[in-house]
Design a protein around this motif. Structure first.
Motif, short mmCIF file in Angstrom:
data_model
loop_
_atom_site.label_atom_id
_atom_site.label_comp_id
_atom_site.label_asym_id
_atom_site.label_seq_id
_atom_site.Cartn_x
_atom_site.Cartn_y
_atom_site.Cartn_z
N LYS A 39 0.84 -1.21 0.00
CA LYS A 39 0.00 0.00 0.00
C LYS A 39 0.88 1.26 0.00
O LYS A 39 0.59 2.23 -0.71
CB LYS A 39 -0.92 -0.01 1.22
CG LYS A 39 -1.89 1.17 1.27
CD LYS A 39 -2.82 1.05 2.46
CE LYS A 39 -3.79 2.22 2.51
NZ LYS A 39 -4.72 2.14 3.68
N GLU A 42 2.30 1.89 -3.43
CA GLU A 42 1.29 2.48 -4.33
C GLU A 42 1.05 3.94 -4.00
O GLU A 42 0.87 4.77 -4.91
CB GLU A 42 0.00 1.68 -4.23
CG GLU A 42 0.12 0.28 -4.81
CD GLU A 42 -1.15 -0.54 -4.70
OE1 GLU A 42 -1.42 -1.33 -5.63
OE2 GLU A 42 -1.88 -0.39 -3.70
N THR A 47 -0.05 5.35 -7.79
CA THR A 47 -0.67 4.51 -8.81
C THR A 47 -0.90 3.11 -8.24
O THR A 47 -0.26 2.71 -7.27
CB THR A 47 0.23 4.41 -10.06
OG1 THR A 47 -0.48 3.75 -11.09
CG2 THR A 47 1.50 3.64 -9.77
N GLN A 48 -1.87 2.40 -8.83
CA GLN A 48 -2.19 1.05 -8.38
C GLN A 48 -1.28 0.05 -9.10
O GLN A 48 -1.16 0.07 -10.32
CB GLN A 48 -3.67 0.73 -8.69
CG GLN A 48 -4.16 -0.57 -8.09
CD GLN A 48 -5.64 -0.78 -8.32
OE1 GLN A 48 -6.33 0.07 -8.90
NE2 GLN A 48 -6.15 -1.92 -7.87
N THR A 51 -4.28 -5.45 -9.11
CA THR A 51 -5.73 -5.58 -8.94
C THR A 51 -5.95 -6.86 -8.15
O THR A 51 -5.32 -7.89 -8.43
CB THR A 51 -6.47 -5.65 -10.29
OG1 THR A 51 -5.93 -6.72 -11.06
CG2 THR A 51 -6.32 -4.34 -11.05
N THR A 60 -1.20 -4.48 -12.77
CA THR A 60 -1.65 -3.45 -13.69
C THR A 60 -0.51 -3.14 -14.66
O THR A 60 0.60 -3.66 -14.51
CB THR A 60 -2.04 -2.18 -12.92
OG1 THR A 60 -0.86 -1.68 -12.26
CG2 THR A 60 -3.12 -2.46 -11.88
#
Length: 301
Positions: A39, A42, A47-48, A51, A60
């Motif tokens: 976490k 990110e 950005t992620q 998923t 991603t």
């Protein structure tokens, strides 16, 4: 921005297993701790990276890019550890510097002690050879780094200016040439010479120039070094050709006259040569930078 290699390896473990849980287990931390670290990554990059699905996680596009770059960084980190461990363990790095007679006897003894004291795990092997042979060896990849005379064709190599290295004639105090200011090689070949042994690159170079004039040097005596030559010349045995730096040093010990020699072959400059300095191993690049940085110490009076 601070990179944590543990986080990078955790990320790659998750990618490799396809699971946050299994990635945490492989990294020997709890699932909660792993989740918090991902976490923070990110958040750091805004950005992620994954998923989440019931069956695990998928990358991603940003995550795929992060995985590729993380792998490169991990690999580089391992290389860094290996490179630095050699110093920690006291392993020795050996380098070979090819050089002509003048560089070996008159320049390198002045500079190398400082470098070797500052770099205790370095060993330097000096290989003396004529400049033309050094050039060929560097072109063929046999040699990496060399000190050569500018007189020889070196246009296929990269070179850096190292020092002026002119040659002079020395003669006994009562010699008939003692009042002469300048001479060409052709003017002195009729006189008896005192020279270096046959294997010395400088003597080979002088003899090659004499052959171009269809002359052969008459040696009364051959000796292994410039100091012995200076002593014998001062005693009246004959004349000799040597680097100006050597003549200046030895003139403080022995009484002889120095005469300037005219011609490109005598107006030498020492050059540091390599195929490509930027492609040399790191140790050689460091050594080359040191040699060039010492140019101010080598200026002749």
């Amino acid at each position: 921005m601070r990179l944590d290699f543990f986080d990078l390896q955790l990320f790659l473990n998750i990618v490799d297993t396809g699971s946050l849980t299994k990635g945490a287990e492989r990294s020997f931390i709890s699932l909660q701790a792993a989740s918090e670290r991902i976490k923070k990554l990110e958040q750091q990059y805004s950005t992620q990276l994954f998923t989440r699905h019931a069956s695990g996680v998928k990358l991603t596009l940003a995550g795929q890019t992060f995985a590729e770059q993380s792998l490169l960084l991990i690999q580089q980190g391992k290389k860094l550890e290996q490179a630095m461990s050699a110093f920690a363990e006291g392993q020795t790095t050996q380098m070979t510097l090819w050089c002509n007679s003048s560089a070996q006897s008159e320049y390198l003894p002045l500079l190398l002690p400082q470098y070797l004291v500052e770099n205790p795990h370095i060993q330097i092997d000096l290989q003396e050879a004529e400049s033309s042979d050094i050039i060929q060896n560097i072109e063929k990849g046999v040699a990496k780094l060399g000190l050569i005379s500018s007189f020889f064709n070196h246009h296929q190599l990269q070179t850096l200016e190292f020092s002026d290295d002119p040659l002079v004639l020395i003669c006994p105090p009562n010699h008939q040439l003692k009042e002469t200011k300048q001479l060409q090689l052709a003017d002195i070949l009729s006189y008896p010479f005192v020279g270096l042994m046959q294997y010395h690159s400088l003597q080979q170079s002088i003899e090659n120039q004499a052959k171009l004039l269809n002359c052969a040097i008459q040696y009364r005596l051959r000796l292994p070094n410039f100091a012995a030559i200076a002593q014998v010349v001062a005693s009246g045995v004959g004349v000799a050709v040597m680097p100006k730096r050597a003549a200046q040093r030895l003139n403080q010990l022995y009484h002889f006259h120095q005469i300037e020699l005219v011609g490109e072959w005598a107006k030498r400059e020492l050059l540091l040569a390599a195929q490509n300095f930027d492609q040399l191993p790191t140790a050689y690049q460091h050594f080359a930078q040191f040699l060039i940085s010492q140019k101010a110490k080598l200026i002749l009076d």
